[in-house]
Each structure stands twice: as C-alpha cells, then as structure tokens.
Design an enzyme around this catalytic site. Structure first.
Site, PDB file in Angstrom:
ATOM      1  N   GLU A 200       0.919   1.478   9.059  1.00 37.29           N
ATOM      2  CA  GLU A 200       1.407   0.421   8.163  1.00 37.29           C
ATOM      3  C   GLU A 200       0.691  -0.903   8.432  1.00 37.29           C
ATOM      4  O   GLU A 200       1.312  -1.927   8.759  1.00 37.29           O
ATOM      5  CB  GLU A 200       2.933   0.290   8.240  1.00 37.29           C
ATOM      6  N   GLU A 323       4.965   9.581   6.369  1.00 34.08           N
ATOM      7  CA  GLU A 323       6.373   9.160   6.510  1.00 34.08           C
ATOM      8  C   GLU A 323       7.064   9.349   5.174  1.00 34.08           C
ATOM      9  O   GLU A 323       6.648   8.756   4.168  1.00 34.08           O
ATOM     10  CB  GLU A 323       6.482   7.696   6.967  1.00 34.08           C
TER      11      GLU A 323
HETATM   12  O1  AHR Z   1      10.305   5.497  10.274  1.00 29.13           O
HETATM   13  C1  AHR Z   1      10.772   4.211  10.538  1.00 29.13           C
HETATM   14  C2  AHR Z   1       9.737   3.147  10.259  1.00 29.13           C
HETATM   15  O2  AHR Z   1       9.462   3.131   8.902  1.00 29.13           O
HETATM   16  C3  AHR Z   1       8.382   3.347  10.890  1.00 29.13           C
HETATM   17  O3  AHR Z   1       8.334   2.875  12.187  1.00 29.13           O
HETATM   18  C4  AHR Z   1       7.493   2.544  10.014  1.00 29.13           C
HETATM   19  O4  AHR Z   1       6.176   3.032   9.999  1.00 29.13           O
HETATM   20  C5  AHR Z   1       8.180   2.604   8.659  1.00 29.13           C
HETATM   21  O5  AHR Z   1       8.284   1.380   8.080  1.00 29.13           O
END
Ligand code: AHR
Length: 519
Positions: A200, A323
C-alpha cells in the site's frame, strides 16, 4: 405501413410475453459450460492467505510460544497447523500489511531474548517483541507445505536492508548473510519465490504517488537477486487501492517488464467504509450493501486486467489481489486496533462469490490472499484461549480446494436478480473447472436472502456422469460458529439436484454455497 408496424410490434410483445412467462413458470437459469474454447488453469495460489503482525493474528493466534499450555510445535498451535494443512493453503503472505513497511527483519532473528522490541504503530500501538520472526515464519511454511510470500519493507527501509534479506533467506552459503543464517541455526536456504516490494505505497507504505513508487520499485527490483534459481524470483509491485486505475496504468507503463512478475490490488467488502456496522448484527440493507462492494470485484479485476492487457498483451505479468475480504466493526469490548470480528453466512457469500470471480478471471488473476488467517478481519480461524473454531469462510475455502490448479471451464448465463428496495444484484455466481483426473467441479452461490434459485446445466459434453454435492447453508444470514457451538455451520451433503438425461437441475437455497462434483 402503419398496420405492418403494429403487427411487428405485437409480434415482439408476444415474444417477450412468452419468454417472460416461460422464465417465471420454470424460473430456471440455464448455465452453459463452454467446452470448446481455450481456457486457463486456475492457479492454486488464488487460494492464498495472509497473516500480519496485527492484533491476535500472530501472537495469541497462530503463535502462542513454546512454553504455552496449548499444544504447539515450536510455539505454533498444533490445531491451527492441522486446520491450515487441511485447507491446503498454497501460499501465506507475511508480515504485513501496513506492518511490513515498519518491519526490520534483523530485529526478528537470533536468540529471542536478545531481540529488540518495537511499537506496532499501525495496529493498536502495542509492543512487538519480535519473538515471531523470519525463521519462525519460514519454518512454519515448510510445516504447512505452503509457499511463503514475504512482503518486504520499502517505506522505511533501504535497498541494502532489502537485498540483505533476500541473501539471508536464499543464499546457499559463502555470503555474509547466509553465514549469519547458519549461525542462527538454519543451514540450507528456504525456498522463497514471492517477494512483495512494499505494501500500500499509496497509503501506509509511504503515501507515495504512483510515479514516485514506480521509480523506487525499479531501483529495488534491480538489486533483487534470486540466489537459488534465477528464473524463480517473483517480484510483486504494491498495487492499487480498489478502483485507482491510474495507479495500475502508471506501474504498467513505467516499470520495465523484465523487472516485474506481478502487480497487486487491494479491495475489501463493507457496508460503508465510515459505518462498517457489526459483523453479526446486520439487517438486509447492510447485507445488500456489503454484497454490492463484494461483487464490485468483477468490475475491478476486469478493468485492472484491461489496463494490463494494453501494456502486457502476452499476459506475462499477473494481477495479484493480495488483500480481500469483509471488514466490519471490531467485536464489542475488543481493542479497536486489533480488527477482531466474527464471521457469518454473509462472509461465506463474500468468499464464494469472490473466489468464483477470481476463477473466472484466472487468465490474469494468478494469486490472491484472503485477509486474514486467524482472529483478524475475514478470518478462517478464530481462537479464544485453548478453544479454536473454523468459520463459514474456512468451509468455503475448503470446498473450493477442488478448483486448485484445475482447468477453468468457462460458463455463460444470465443471472436472476436479487432485488432489495429499488436495487438489484445478480443472485447467482458460479465457476467450474475440470481437474487432472477428469473430475468436474461447479461452485454455485445464491446470494438472495429469501428466494431459492434453480439452475440447469447441460453436462453431456463433460465426460462425467455421476454427480454429488456439498452445501454450506444456515437458517439465518447472521448465523455463525461460536466457541460453544463451533459446528453450527459446516458443509453437509447436498441433495436437491437431479440429473435428467444429461441436464443437471439444481435448486440452490437462499444464501447458500453449493459445490457439485461430477466423476
Ligand atoms: O489487512 C489489514 C490492513 O488493510 C493491512 O495492513 C493493509 O495493507 C490494509 O489497509
């Protein structure tokens, strides 16, 4: 002239009426399986998981320490090892997430009592004692027979720290880092192919612009050396947030193709980002909104893939959704920074539909990671002291193992609508595959909260005759497994289907996931 037009119009009307009546009488959705077109293999890596140093995912989740009363192997809970092995998890992403860009790997090696601590600034401000480090993680991956996916620090690190990490993990010997690894008790290198170059980077990884990150990526990737096997290194660029297509465009445009194997994408499902609501006490409006964001994944992977097609027409670079999952308010009374939530049939709907989307896009989507494995967000496992439960999402993941590395069988169909107030969503989601033994698997999800839906599939060209089924369903969407009733929701044999001379007729109850197997 006028009469002719009127006649045509009335013919059209009759046609639509007949079509409508026949549809509503039979109320059957016809699924056509395309056996005559080239199709990709559904990479097992689509079924990957993600374990961050966040809340109770690692500590008091996966890792309880060797001195714990809870049965463990090198500090990792035995019941979790067993459950994850049964899921055949193909890869595990670690140590973050946002945590990754604060993590300095040398703090997590060597004797545990000498390891420095740090503050986990993103997740609750708790003290991280680094007792679970690289050796613990990579050894666990070996036990699980899963491939590690190391998300390395770019946001607060250096090229030197990054490249030394790769050398530590995968150099055979005769190098300062490999020698250090050996001093720490590990003679041979680990087999690590998947490397995330930050996480991110548009947000917690450093609030960068895509142009800046693309340049930084080029720099880091240049020095990433695969010490084991020069063509195995799989470098993954930190990807877009949801529909930030500009991010993908810039990365694909500015990063030379010989420096990159994958581009990531993150997208979560929720009611609204600002008002996520309870994970168990939700109404139909909240369910509907959650499914709207979950089904958005179809548009996201389509549009990000289109951009990738433009710059990579030979389809060499993978789209990696590292994710995804449902995100609600934390359970009452728990640390808001720990993201602990329960897991209901709503989550089973998210999992079933999302995995179908990934399967159907497996030409470009080669890997994905559900967030997260234990006690965080859409977890497959929850723990409380010695107790452990498997969530509905766990069961979906297990049912879908049938698709791992199987050949996609593309499907076409017009889904009936799931209507709520004045809006509608496709009620049916499906994907199908044929494995190397010739067995066919069709995963079907009906997200409608009230109505069952019938589907019909012509199976005559599939080379299989005998079908059986498994279903995950419950009496309420809000139903979930608890530590007192851990088996309330679990897959059972599915019977409401008939094979009528090569036409499989299946009735899918509301909010259910069905896996059909044909042999
Ligand atoms: O999964 C939780 C968080 O969500 C992670 O650390 C981040 O990459 C995303 O914003």
């Amino acid at each position: 002239m006028k009469n002719k037009a009127l006649f045509k119009l009335s013919k059209l009307f009759v046609f639509f009426l007949v079509t409508f009546l026949s549809f509503s009488q039979n109320n059957v959705t016809v699924l056509e399986i395309k056996t005559d077109i080239e199709s990709p293999i559904i990479s097992k890596h689509i079924y990957g998981h993600f374990a961050e140093h966040l809340g109770r995912c690692i500590y008091d989740g996966i890792y309880v320490g060797e001195d714990s009363k809870i049965p463990n192997t090198n500090g990792v809970r035995n019941d979790i090892i067993l459950a994850l092995k049964e899921l055949k998890i193909p890869n595990l992403r670690w140590p973050g997430g946002c945590f990754a860009d604060t993590y300095h790997w040398k703090d997590g090696i060597g004797p545990k009592e000498n390891r420095p601590s740090m503050v986990n600034r993103w997740w609750g401000g708790v003290t991280e004692d680094n007792s679970f480090g690289t050796h613990d993680f990579l050894n666990l991956c070996e036990v699980l027979e899963t491939e590690p996916y190391l998300a390395a620090n770019v946001g607060s690190s250096t090229v030197k720290e990054f490249t030394e990490y790769i050398e530590y993990v995968s150099h055979k010997g005769g190098s300062p880092m490999a020698d250090l690894r050996k001093e720490n008790g590990r003679e041979k290198p680990w087999n690590v192919s998947f490397w995330g170059v930050g996480n991110e980077m548009w947000g917690c990884g450093g609030n960068m612009t895509p142009e800046y990150y693309a340049n930084l990526y080029r720099q880091y990737a240049t020095f990433m050396t695969d010490w084991i096997n020069s063509d195995k290194m799989f470098r993954i660029a930190s990807g877009a947030n949801v529909a930030d297509y500009h991010w993908t465009e810039v990365l694909m445009r500015d990063i030379p193709k010989n420096l990159i194997e994958g581009v990531a994408l993150h997208s979560y499902s929720f009611v609204t980002w600002d008002k996520k609501g309870s994970s168990t006490k939700f109404d139909e409006a909240q369910y509907f909104s959650t499914m709207q964001t979950a089904l958005k994944m179809e548009e996201l992977v389509t549009k990000h893939s289109e951009i990738m097609d433009k710059y990579d027409p030979k389809n060499k670079i993978a789209l990696i959704v590292d994710e995804w999952g449902g995100w609600y308010d934390v359970e009452e009374g728990t640390n808001p920074g720990f993201l602990y939530q329960q897991n209901t049939m709503r989550d089973a709907m998210i999992a079933g539909t999302t995995l179908n989307i990934f399967n159907n896009h497996s030409a470009r989507v080669k890997m994905a990671n559900l967030a997260q494995t234990v006690n965080v967000l859409q977890a497959v496992i929850l723990t409380e002291g010695e107790k452990m439960l498997l969530t509905p999402t766990y069961h979906i993941m297990k049912m879908y193992t049938a698709h791992h590395d199987a050949k996609l069988l593309p499907l076409t169909f017009e889904s009936p609508s799931y209507r709520f107030n004045n809006e509608s969503l496709p009620a049916i989601s499906a994907s199908a595959s044929i494995d190397k033994n010739g067995s066919v698997h069709i995963s079907l999800v009906n997200i409608d909260s009230k109505k069952e839906n019938k589907v019909e599939i012509d199976i005559t060209k599939l080379g299989v005759k005998n079908f059986s089924g498994t279903i995950l369903t419950a009496s309420k969407l809000q139903d979930h497994n608890t530590f007192d009733t851990p088996n309330k929701i679990k897959p059972v044999v599915f019977k409401t289907f008939e094979n009528k001379k090569g036409k499989l007729e299946i009735t899918i109850p509301p909010f259910s996931v069905v896996m059909m197997e044909g042999k």
